[in-house]
Design a protein around this motif. Structure first.
Motif, mmCIF file in Angstrom:
data_model
loop_
_atom_site.group_PDB
_atom_site.id
_atom_site.type_symbol
_atom_site.label_atom_id
_atom_site.label_comp_id
_atom_site.label_asym_id
_atom_site.label_seq_id
_atom_site.Cartn_x
_atom_site.Cartn_y
_atom_site.Cartn_z
ATOM 1 N N PHE A 1 0.810 -1.212 0.000
ATOM 2 C CA PHE A 1 0.000 0.000 0.000
ATOM 3 C C PHE A 1 0.849 1.271 0.000
ATOM 4 O O PHE A 1 0.403 2.323 0.437
ATOM 5 N N ALA A 2 2.044 1.191 -0.529
ATOM 6 C CA ALA A 2 2.962 2.352 -0.538
ATOM 7 C C ALA A 2 2.345 3.572 -1.206
ATOM 8 O O ALA A 2 2.575 4.708 -0.769
ATOM 9 N N ALA A 3 1.553 3.386 -2.237
ATOM 10 C CA ALA A 3 0.932 4.519 -2.940
ATOM 11 C C ALA A 3 -0.082 5.243 -2.057
ATOM 12 O O ALA A 3 -0.379 6.416 -2.296
ATOM 13 N N GLU A 4 -0.590 4.575 -1.036
ATOM 14 C CA GLU A 4 -1.576 5.171 -0.142
ATOM 15 C C GLU A 4 -0.958 5.770 1.124
ATOM 16 O O GLU A 4 -1.656 6.345 1.947
ATOM 17 N N ARG A 5 0.343 5.638 1.294
ATOM 18 C CA ARG A 5 0.997 6.127 2.522
ATOM 19 C C ARG A 5 0.886 7.643 2.608
ATOM 20 O O ARG A 5 1.119 8.366 1.664
ATOM 21 N N THR A 6 0.514 8.111 3.806
ATOM 22 C CA THR A 6 0.448 9.556 4.039
ATOM 23 C C THR A 6 1.617 10.013 4.903
ATOM 24 O O THR A 6 2.251 10.999 4.602
ATOM 25 N N SER A 7 1.872 9.262 5.979
ATOM 26 C CA SER A 7 2.949 9.620 6.896
ATOM 27 C C SER A 7 3.256 8.417 7.775
ATOM 28 O O SER A 7 2.344 7.830 8.373
ATOM 29 N N GLY A 8 4.526 8.056 7.850
ATOM 30 C CA GLY A 8 4.915 6.939 8.711
ATOM 31 C C GLY A 8 4.148 5.675 8.394
ATOM 32 O O GLY A 8 4.220 5.150 7.292
ATOM 33 N N GLU A 9 3.388 5.196 9.373
ATOM 34 C CA GLU A 9 2.610 3.972 9.215
ATOM 35 C C GLU A 9 1.137 4.248 8.927
ATOM 36 O O GLU A 9 0.300 3.367 9.042
ATOM 37 N N TRP A 10 0.810 5.493 8.562
ATOM 38 C CA TRP A 10 -0.576 5.870 8.273
ATOM 39 C C TRP A 10 -0.813 5.875 6.763
ATOM 40 O O TRP A 10 0.025 6.353 6.000
ATOM 41 N N PHE A 11 -1.986 5.353 6.379
ATOM 42 C CA PHE A 11 -2.330 5.195 4.975
ATOM 43 C C PHE A 11 -3.733 5.750 4.712
ATOM 44 O O PHE A 11 -4.611 5.645 5.575
ATOM 45 N N VAL A 12 -3.917 6.316 3.526
ATOM 46 C CA VAL A 12 -5.249 6.754 3.103
ATOM 47 C C VAL A 12 -6.131 5.525 3.023
ATOM 48 O O VAL A 12 -5.717 4.474 2.529
ATOM 49 N N ARG A 13 -7.339 5.656 3.486
ATOM 50 C CA ARG A 13 -8.269 4.526 3.464
ATOM 51 C C ARG A 13 -8.849 4.395 2.052
ATOM 52 O O ARG A 13 -9.957 4.810 1.758
ATOM 53 N N SER A 14 -8.077 3.799 1.189
ATOM 54 C CA SER A 14 -8.432 3.665 -0.220
ATOM 55 C C SER A 14 -9.351 2.462 -0.435
ATOM 56 O O SER A 14 -9.557 1.632 0.455
ATOM 57 N N GLU A 15 -9.848 2.364 -1.646
ATOM 58 C CA GLU A 15 -10.660 1.214 -2.014
ATOM 59 C C GLU A 15 -9.841 -0.073 -1.888
ATOM 60 O O GLU A 15 -10.350 -1.105 -1.441
ATOM 61 N N ARG A 16 -8.561 -0.007 -2.250
ATOM 62 C CA ARG A 16 -7.690 -1.200 -2.143
ATOM 63 C C ARG A 16 -7.557 -1.654 -0.691
ATOM 64 O O ARG A 16 -7.607 -2.846 -0.401
ATOM 65 N N ILE A 17 -7.383 -0.708 0.215
ATOM 66 C CA ILE A 17 -7.262 -1.070 1.638
ATOM 67 C C ILE A 17 -8.600 -1.591 2.152
ATOM 68 O O ILE A 17 -8.647 -2.571 2.898
ATOM 69 N N GLU A 18 -9.706 -0.964 1.760
ATOM 70 C CA GLU A 18 -11.034 -1.442 2.165
ATOM 71 C C GLU A 18 -11.254 -2.876 1.694
ATOM 72 O O GLU A 18 -11.786 -3.704 2.437
ATOM 73 N N GLU A 19 -10.848 -3.188 0.470
ATOM 74 C CA GLU A 19 -10.990 -4.541 -0.059
ATOM 75 C C GLU A 19 -10.157 -5.525 0.756
ATOM 76 O O GLU A 19 -10.605 -6.640 1.052
ATOM 77 N N GLU A 20 -8.941 -5.129 1.118
ATOM 78 C CA GLU A 20 -8.082 -5.995 1.935
ATOM 79 C C GLU A 20 -8.720 -6.237 3.298
ATOM 80 O O GLU A 20 -8.754 -7.369 3.793
ATOM 81 N N LEU A 21 -9.240 -5.192 3.924
ATOM 82 C CA LEU A 21 -9.877 -5.330 5.229
ATOM 83 C C LEU A 21 -11.064 -6.276 5.157
ATOM 84 O O LEU A 21 -11.300 -7.053 6.089
ATOM 85 N N ALA A 22 -11.808 -6.223 4.065
ATOM 86 C CA ALA A 22 -12.968 -7.110 3.913
ATOM 87 C C ALA A 22 -12.545 -8.580 3.847
ATOM 88 O O ALA A 22 -13.300 -9.461 4.261
ATOM 89 N N LEU A 23 -11.338 -8.837 3.361
ATOM 90 C CA LEU A 23 -10.824 -10.207 3.264
ATOM 91 C C LEU A 23 -10.275 -10.723 4.597
ATOM 92 O O LEU A 23 -10.192 -11.923 4.801
ATOM 93 N N LEU A 24 -9.869 -9.798 5.441
ATOM 94 C CA LEU A 24 -9.255 -10.187 6.710
ATOM 95 C C LEU A 24 -10.345 -10.390 7.718
ATOM 96 O O LEU A 24 -10.583 -10.819 8.583
#
Length: 77
Positions: free
Chosen positions: A54-77
């Motif tokens: 999710f490097a393209a979604e990184r905002t700062s440090g370990e924080w990431f924009v809650r993108s559609e890709r991250i939402e899809e990953e969360l739905a799988l977990l």
């Protein structure tokens, strides 16, 4: 490895044990209620995998924009 965030907004991807204590620490400095969105067994390597994925979604440090890709990953977990 944990994914922590609010109902909306950025997601923190990190690792620690126990993550409940980490959630409490993060909540102290965050204006909105945070929750564990997902948790997986794994350590630094798994955390690095998600950071790289999710490097393209990184905002700062370990924080990431809650993108559609991250939402899809969360739905799988």
């Amino acid at each position: 490895v944990y994914f922590i965030g609010g109902q909306v907004g950025p997601v923190k991807i990190g690792h620690t044990n126990p993550f409940a204590k980490r959630l409490s620490e993060l909540q102290k400095g965050h204006p909105k209620r945070l929750m564990v969105l997902a948790a997986l067994k794994g350590g630094r390597e798994l955390e690095r995998y998600f950071h790289h994925r999710f490097a393209a979604e990184r905002t700062s440090g370990e924080w990431f924009v809650r993108s559609e890709r991250i939402e899809e990953e969360l739905a799988l977990l």
